[in-house]
Design an enzyme around this catalytic site. Structure first.
Site, mmCIF file in Angstrom:
data_model
loop_
_atom_site.group_PDB
_atom_site.id
_atom_site.type_symbol
_atom_site.label_atom_id
_atom_site.label_comp_id
_atom_site.label_asym_id
_atom_site.label_seq_id
_atom_site.Cartn_x
_atom_site.Cartn_y
_atom_site.Cartn_z
ATOM 1 N N SER A 24 -6.335 -9.796 -27.538
ATOM 2 C CA SER A 24 -6.979 -11.113 -27.654
ATOM 3 C C SER A 24 -7.195 -11.508 -29.114
ATOM 4 C CB SER A 24 -8.329 -11.101 -26.915
ATOM 5 O OG SER A 24 -9.145 -10.045 -27.394
ATOM 6 N N THR A 156 -18.485 -56.959 -14.980
ATOM 7 C CA THR A 156 -18.586 -56.011 -13.865
ATOM 8 C C THR A 156 -17.260 -56.185 -13.132
ATOM 9 O OG1 THR A 156 -19.544 -57.579 -12.302
ATOM 10 C CG2 THR A 156 -21.111 -56.334 -13.654
ATOM 11 N N HIS A 157 -16.738 -55.099 -12.592
ATOM 12 C CA HIS A 157 -15.408 -55.104 -11.951
ATOM 13 C C HIS A 157 -14.323 -55.596 -12.916
ATOM 14 C CE1 HIS A 157 -17.577 -54.813 -8.031
ATOM 15 N NE2 HIS A 157 -18.427 -55.632 -8.642
ATOM 16 N N SER A 278 5.466 -48.917 -33.559
ATOM 17 C CA SER A 278 6.452 -48.501 -32.569
ATOM 18 C C SER A 278 7.760 -48.245 -33.294
ATOM 19 C CB SER A 278 6.627 -49.606 -31.538
ATOM 20 O OG SER A 278 7.906 -49.534 -30.950
ATOM 21 N N LYS A 284 4.424 -54.070 -33.047
ATOM 22 C CA LYS A 284 3.392 -53.259 -32.394
ATOM 23 C C LYS A 284 2.386 -52.636 -33.360
ATOM 24 C CE LYS A 284 3.054 -52.318 -28.478
ATOM 25 N NZ LYS A 284 3.840 -51.459 -27.622
ATOM 26 N N GLU A 291 -6.244 -43.772 -27.509
ATOM 27 C CA GLU A 291 -5.536 -43.289 -26.312
ATOM 28 C C GLU A 291 -5.579 -41.759 -26.242
ATOM 29 O OE1 GLU A 291 -1.670 -45.646 -25.528
ATOM 30 O OE2 GLU A 291 -2.224 -46.084 -27.583
ATOM 31 N N TYR A 318 -18.533 -6.458 -16.196
ATOM 32 C CA TYR A 318 -17.419 -6.963 -16.992
ATOM 33 C C TYR A 318 -16.090 -6.725 -16.287
ATOM 34 C CZ TYR A 318 -14.027 -7.664 -20.688
ATOM 35 O OH TYR A 318 -12.953 -8.119 -21.416
ATOM 36 N N LYS A 326 -12.335 -17.219 -23.747
ATOM 37 C CA LYS A 326 -12.295 -17.713 -25.121
ATOM 38 C C LYS A 326 -11.258 -18.805 -25.366
ATOM 39 C CE LYS A 326 -12.695 -13.388 -26.201
ATOM 40 N NZ LYS A 326 -13.552 -13.070 -25.022
HETATM 41 N N1 ARG Z 1 -11.335 -8.541 -25.941
HETATM 42 C C1 ARG Z 1 -12.279 -8.316 -24.895
HETATM 43 C C2 ARG Z 1 -12.739 -9.675 -24.337
HETATM 44 O O1 ARG Z 1 -12.512 -10.641 -24.959
HETATM 45 C C3 ARG Z 1 -13.461 -7.579 -25.408
HETATM 46 C C4 ARG Z 1 -14.196 -6.796 -24.389
HETATM 47 C C5 ARG Z 1 -13.380 -5.658 -23.924
HETATM 48 N N2 ARG Z 1 -14.094 -4.826 -23.052
HETATM 49 C C6 ARG Z 1 -13.473 -3.896 -22.257
HETATM 50 N N3 ARG Z 1 -14.214 -3.210 -21.481
HETATM 51 N N4 ARG Z 1 -12.191 -3.756 -22.274
HETATM 52 O O2 ARG Z 1 -13.288 -9.767 -23.268
#
Ligand code: ARG
Length: 459
Positions: A24, A156-157, A278, A284, A291, A318, A326
């Site tokens: 990651s 309105t509308h 354009s 244009k 947009e 977890y 993320k």
């Molecule tokens: N890169 C992992 C994440 O974003 C970190 C946590 C990893 N934890 C594990 N038990 N492998 O979630």
């Protein structure tokens, strides 16, 4: 070379593709600062509680500080072969400090570490987003101040309905955006709770001090259940919910700016800086930025839905699925910041064309309600007055007349209550000026709203 901190249980090398799939660092490297600051607080706590020597804690803190400085100066490049930013920092620390570096991860897991980093990162992003929203509100309120007397049709509308001022219309957006600010700050209070010390999921056997760490890192409280602490991503969902509502507001505003910029309306003209041409049609001037804000709204909603969907089937605590949080949340942050950054100057630099607004307000019988109200004030029940006014409008449409110039005899043919003062009563200026109810479109009301918005901005 990236070292696998977890090598031990497994001896065989992982597949290269599996490594890339698992990693990651491409997207979590942006949390390097939070990761290092979190580790510094952790080292300080370990030292203060005597879990490691005080001198070791100091060495760790200095080492982490040096890593931070080196990343920021460019002297240390983040190694994308590492699995994630947490592994990278720990690896460099151990390379630089030797065995002491290996003590940092005592009484901690990447599970509480990543939850901590993300909360700290989004807490900071929340402040930045709020500052940017304020700029947009600032731009809107300044255009509103210049247009307190600019009459336009209210719709309105998408049908012309009643006369309003452009200031009143823009102030409606200020109110929406002020609610966004308050929503972000409510959300931030729930986000600002520290998960560090929850460890892998069950807490730890060491005599740690979670409050010490939380306080050092500016949290107002700690997560009270360690399983929840490592598996909760409500703060990400809530953050994206705030972003989604904000984007919905920006999108509605963009939609109006797009309409207003068209030749059909021409209520405003965007500055050249925020339009494009354009490649084929020389005439244009396209409102691409507005947009795109409208378009990117769908993307932010998608980010939120993606995470909600990821989370819905996860057993506690977890699970690696959570690494997917993320990319969604960072995409939402980046998109929202970009849109706000464009919206503020785009609004501040647009040219308002009051003549065209006025012209549009003069067509479409938007004073018909006031015509009915005139009769009501002279004693007629509203429903009867409504009916007569509708008939007068129909007559004007078929004879290509307008209410402002229909002769008094014609009015009198509909009701003896009509007098010469009708013309003043239905002038657009009167229609606006007389809407003195709190929150209405009168000048006085706009001024009160402006005062309110400005006082909120100065908070
Ligand atoms: N890169 C992992 C994440 O974003 C970190 C946590 C990893 N934890 C594990 N038990 N492998 O979630």
């Amino acid at each position: 070379m990236a070292v696998k901190m977890w090598a031990g249980r497994t001896a065989g090398a992982t597949d290269k593709l599996a490594d890339d799939f698992n990693s990651s660092i491409r997207f979590d490297q942006r949390m390097y600062r939070e990761d290092i600051e979190g580790s510094m607080a952790h080292a300080a706590m370990l030292g203060a509680k005597g879990i490691i020597e005080q001198s070791e804690a100091e060495a760790l803190i200095d080492g982490l500080g040096a890593i931070l400085a080196d990343i920021e100066s460019g002297a240390l490049e983040i190694n994308l072969e590492c699995e994630d930013i947490h592994m990278f920092v720990e690896q460099v620390l151990t390379e630089r400090l030797g065995d002491v570096g290996k003590k940092l991860h005592t009484a901690r897991s990447r599970n509480d570490q990543v939850a901590l980093d993300l909360r700290m990162n989004l807490r900071k992003e929340t402040d930045e987003v709020v500052a940017l929203i304020k700029e947009v509100v600032g731009a809107l309120v300044s255009v509103a101040k210049d247009n307190k007397q600019t009459i336009m049709p209210g719709y309105t509308h998408l049908q012309r309905a009643q006369p309003i001022t452009f200031a009143h219309h823009l102030l409606a957006y200020c109110m929406m955006l002020l609610r966004d600010i308050s929503r972000f700050s409510d959300m931030k209070a729930r986000m600002n709770v520290s998960p560090i010390g929850c460890c892998a999921l069950a807490g730890t056997t060491y005599d740690t001090d979670r409050y010490f760490e939380a306080e050092k890192l500016g949290f107002s409280d700690i997560c009270l259940n360690s399983i929840d602490g490592v598996s909760d991503r409500d703060f990400c969902v809530e953050f994206m919910n705030c972003c989604s509502i904000l984007m919905m507001h920006l999108s509605r505003l963009s939609e109006e700016i797009i309409l207003w910029s068209s030749w059909e309306f021409k209520f405003v003209e965007l500055s050249d800086a925020y339009t494009t041409g354009s490649s084929i049609m020389p005439q244009k001037k396209n409102p691409d930025m507005a947009e795109l804000i409208r378009g990117k709204t769908g993307r932010v909603y998608g980010d939120m839905i993606a995470l909600l969907t990821t989370l819905k089937g996860l057993p506690l605590a977890y699970n690696k699925d959570m690494q997917e949080d993320k990319e969604s949340v960072f995409d939402a942050v980046d998109t929202v910041k970009m849109c706000l950054g464009i919206a503020a100057p785009m609004i501040a630099t647009m040219r308002v064309i009051p003549e065209n607004m006025k012209k549009a307000a003069q067509e479409g019988f938007i004073n018909a309600t006031d015509l009915a109200d005139y009769l009501v004030k002279k004693g007629m029940p509203f429903r009867s007055a409504y009916k007569i006014s509708g008939t007068i409008v129909a007559k004007c449409i078929s004879e290509k007349l307008v209410l402002e110039t229909l002769p008094i005899e014609e009015y009198k043919a509909f009701s003896e209550l009509f007098e010469d003062d009708i013309y003043n009563e239905i002038s657009l200026e009167t229609c606006v000026a007389k809407r003195i109810s709190v929150g209405g479109t009168s000048l006085e009301s706009a001024e009160k709203q402006i005062e309110f918005v400005e006082s909120e901005l100065s908070k």
